[in-house]
Design a protein around this motif. Structure first.
Motif, short mmCIF file in Angstrom:
data_model
loop_
_atom_site.label_atom_id
_atom_site.label_comp_id
_atom_site.label_asym_id
_atom_site.label_seq_id
_atom_site.Cartn_x
_atom_site.Cartn_y
_atom_site.Cartn_z
N MET A 185 53.65 45.49 32.40
CA MET A 185 51.55 45.49 32.17
C MET A 185 51.45 45.68 34.14
SD MET A 185 50.25 43.04 29.61
CE MET A 185 48.69 44.80 30.13
N ILE A 186 50.78 46.53 34.44
CA ILE A 186 50.09 46.31 35.43
C ILE A 186 48.50 46.74 35.45
CG2 ILE A 186 52.50 46.97 37.37
CD1 ILE A 186 50.57 50.18 37.25
N VAL A 187 47.89 46.80 37.03
CA VAL A 187 46.50 46.73 36.27
C VAL A 187 46.04 47.84 37.78
CG1 VAL A 187 44.05 46.02 36.94
CG2 VAL A 187 45.50 44.38 35.87
N ASP A 188 44.99 48.97 36.98
CA ASP A 188 44.14 49.77 38.06
C ASP A 188 43.40 48.87 38.84
OD1 ASP A 188 42.99 51.16 40.62
OD2 ASP A 188 42.18 52.71 38.49
N SER A 189 43.36 48.10 40.31
CA SER A 189 42.54 47.05 40.14
C SER A 189 41.42 47.57 41.20
CB SER A 189 43.70 46.03 41.97
OG SER A 189 43.14 47.35 42.75
N HIS A 190 41.76 48.99 41.84
CA HIS A 190 39.90 48.95 42.14
C HIS A 190 39.28 48.82 43.33
CE1 HIS A 190 38.32 52.21 38.63
NE2 HIS A 190 39.28 51.66 38.47
N GLU A 191 41.05 47.89 44.28
CA GLU A 191 40.93 47.18 45.68
C GLU A 191 40.13 48.07 46.64
OE1 GLU A 191 43.32 44.70 46.40
OE2 GLU A 191 43.10 43.35 44.71
N GLU A 192 40.59 49.83 46.77
CA GLU A 192 40.55 50.42 47.11
C GLU A 192 38.72 50.70 47.54
OE1 GLU A 192 41.40 52.52 43.73
OE2 GLU A 192 42.19 51.14 44.80
N ASP A 193 38.10 49.90 46.50
CA ASP A 193 37.04 49.97 46.84
C ASP A 193 35.68 49.64 47.99
OD1 ASP A 193 36.49 52.53 45.49
OD2 ASP A 193 36.08 51.73 43.36
N TRP A 194 36.72 48.34 48.05
CA TRP A 194 36.30 46.74 48.96
C TRP A 194 37.24 46.79 50.00
CZ3 TRP A 194 32.08 45.66 46.09
CH2 TRP A 194 31.72 46.18 44.69
N CYS A 195 36.13 46.56 50.98
CA CYS A 195 36.80 46.63 52.55
C CYS A 195 36.59 44.90 52.75
CB CYS A 195 36.04 46.95 53.40
SG CYS A 195 33.80 45.66 53.75
N ARG A 196 36.11 44.32 51.78
CA ARG A 196 35.55 42.82 52.11
C ARG A 196 35.97 42.07 50.23
NH1 ARG A 196 31.55 40.32 55.82
NH2 ARG A 196 32.71 38.77 56.33
N LEU A 197 36.88 40.86 50.41
CA LEU A 197 37.26 40.19 49.12
C LEU A 197 38.02 38.81 48.80
CD1 LEU A 197 38.85 42.82 46.87
CD2 LEU A 197 36.59 42.01 46.73
N HIS A 198 36.38 38.01 48.66
CA HIS A 198 36.32 36.20 49.41
C HIS A 198 36.10 35.43 48.05
CE1 HIS A 198 36.81 32.54 51.57
NE2 HIS A 198 35.52 32.87 51.06
N ASP A 199 37.27 35.05 47.71
CA ASP A 199 36.96 33.81 46.64
C ASP A 199 37.00 34.72 45.44
OD1 ASP A 199 37.70 32.06 47.22
OD2 ASP A 199 36.75 30.71 48.07
#
Length: 412
Positions: free
Chosen positions: A197-211
């Protein structure tokens, strides 16, 4: 004349946001009968002669295409159904019994596809089992592929007619003691190489993620939540502009304290500072309804926000604004509101590093930032636009907080 036009533009945007929310308020309303909902827990509340049914507020879509139900208690007969139905489905029928509905039934492992007679489909399910239902992304026009899972493994799929936004998650029950845990934000994906199982994280929408953990459009606070230094911060990759000038979040879980902040901040904003606390930022805070603008001292601004509320933030750019504009002119002629007396929030009192920011020069072109709650404009505030623009920025600070973010709610 320009000032009058600008004023009418603002009023038109308020009207548009209100109309969108009014439509959603009617369309997106969960329905249930002979069942009780306590947070994410659904319980049967009938006499075993009556069907209990729950229909979610929002349909599955290509963006949010999967949900899961975990069986907490099978009750007397374990007659629990998980599937998809039309919005106005009759609540005295199990999902899958009526036309344009489909469901997997835990008690017999059968698939019911618009008929009270089921077809053998998968294994029976019992306490602790997790049943999932979703839409395949490769569905063709006019036909949808609905698939079902058990404990993370796909059982099978079936073709059904209809557009993807016409089928709503539904759970049925039919005997005393039945109880399930509902997860409408579950994610599903299969990696063809290893089947994990994998997840489409959408992390490309964010330039900074902290906690902050990203799962699709869901942001979840994963910090300690013990002090004001334990801020979780998510900052979008792109600033608001004249094309995408507004974004929203929905509070899906208020956590322990609902220390959730929605706002805008400069690109280099400190990662351990709530939006609004430091210069070059402005934010509406859910827990106390205050507006913080470059200070740990908040101003009374709007109502508090709770689980299920939708908070929005946007910029009204001047008509002659361009991304390259470097002038400091002020084309706004909105009535000026006197700021209310500042009210100290004890939680945010210890802003020890504010002094070292006093030398910053963030003065630039003035723009009007506005905030909404459930489609209604709460208020607005004029701010100086930093070099590089203002980026959608979300802060969280207590255990269990989760929000669902839509960075382009007015597009399309």
């Amino acid at each position: 004349m320009d000032d009058i036009n600008l004023h009418y533009r603002f009023l038109n945007w308020r009207r548009r946001i209100r109309e969108i929310r009014e439509v959603r308020a009617v369309r997106y309303r969960e329905r249930l009968k002979k069942m009780l909902r306590d947070g994410d827990i659904l319980r049967y509340h009938g006499n075993s002669d009556e069907v209990g049914c729950f229909v979610a507020a929002r349909p599955l879509s290509k963006r949010n295409r999967y949900y899961e139900v975990t069986i907490i208690d099978t009750g007397v007969r374990g007659m629990i159904a998980v599937g998809l139905v039309p919005q106005n489905y009759k609540l005295d029928h199990q999902p899958g019994w009526l036309p344009q509905s489909v469901a997997f039934h835990a008690d017999d492992g059968k698939l019911y596809n618009g008929n009270t007679v089921g077809q053998q489909f998968g294994p029976k399910c019992c306490r602790g089992d997790r049943i999932g239902c979703g839409l395949s992304l490769d569905s063709e026009d006019g036909q949808l592929t609905v698939f079902f899972t058990k404990n993370g493994k796909e059982i099978g799929s079936v073709e059904v007619p209809g557009p993807p936004d016409a089928l709503y998650p539904a759970v049925g029950m039919h005997s005393l003691g039945e109880e399930v845990l509902l997860d409408l934000n579950a994610e599903w994906g299969m990696d063809e190489d290893d089947g994990q199982m994998i997840v489409d994280s959408h992390e490309e929408d964010w330039c900074r993620l902290h906690d902050v953990k990203v799962t699709g459009t869901l942001l979840e606070y994963v910090g300690k939540g013990k002090s004001i230094m334990d801020v979780g911060l998510a900052q979008a990759r792109r600033p608001l502009n004249t094309r995408f000038h507004y974004y929203e979040l929905e509070i899906t879980d208020a956590g322990e304290k609902c220390y959730i902040a929605l706002g805008l901040a400069r690109r280099d904003y400190p990662k351990n500072r709530h939006p609004g606390w430091s210069r070059g930022s402005i934010a509406y805070h859910a827990d106390d309804g205050k507006l913080f603008q470059g200070s740990g001292v908040g101003d009374p601004f709007g109502p508090r926000c709770f689980e299920g509320d939708i908070m929005g933030c946007g910029i009204m750019f001047p008509r002659d604004y361009s991304q390259d504009a470097g002038d400091d002119g002020d084309d706004w002629d909105f009535e000026v509101f006197q700021k209310p007396d500042e009210v100290q929030n004890d939680l945010y009192a210890n802003n020890e590093d504010e002094e070292e920011e006093e030398g910053e020069n963030l003065d630039g072109r003035k723009v009007m930032v506005f905030f909404t709650r459930n489609g209604k404009v709460v208020g607005r505030r004029e701010v100086a636009l930093p070099v590089g623009g203002l980026y959608p920025t979300i802060g969280m600070m207590s255990t269990g907080e989760k929000v669902k973010v839509d960075l382009h709610p007015l597009s399309g």
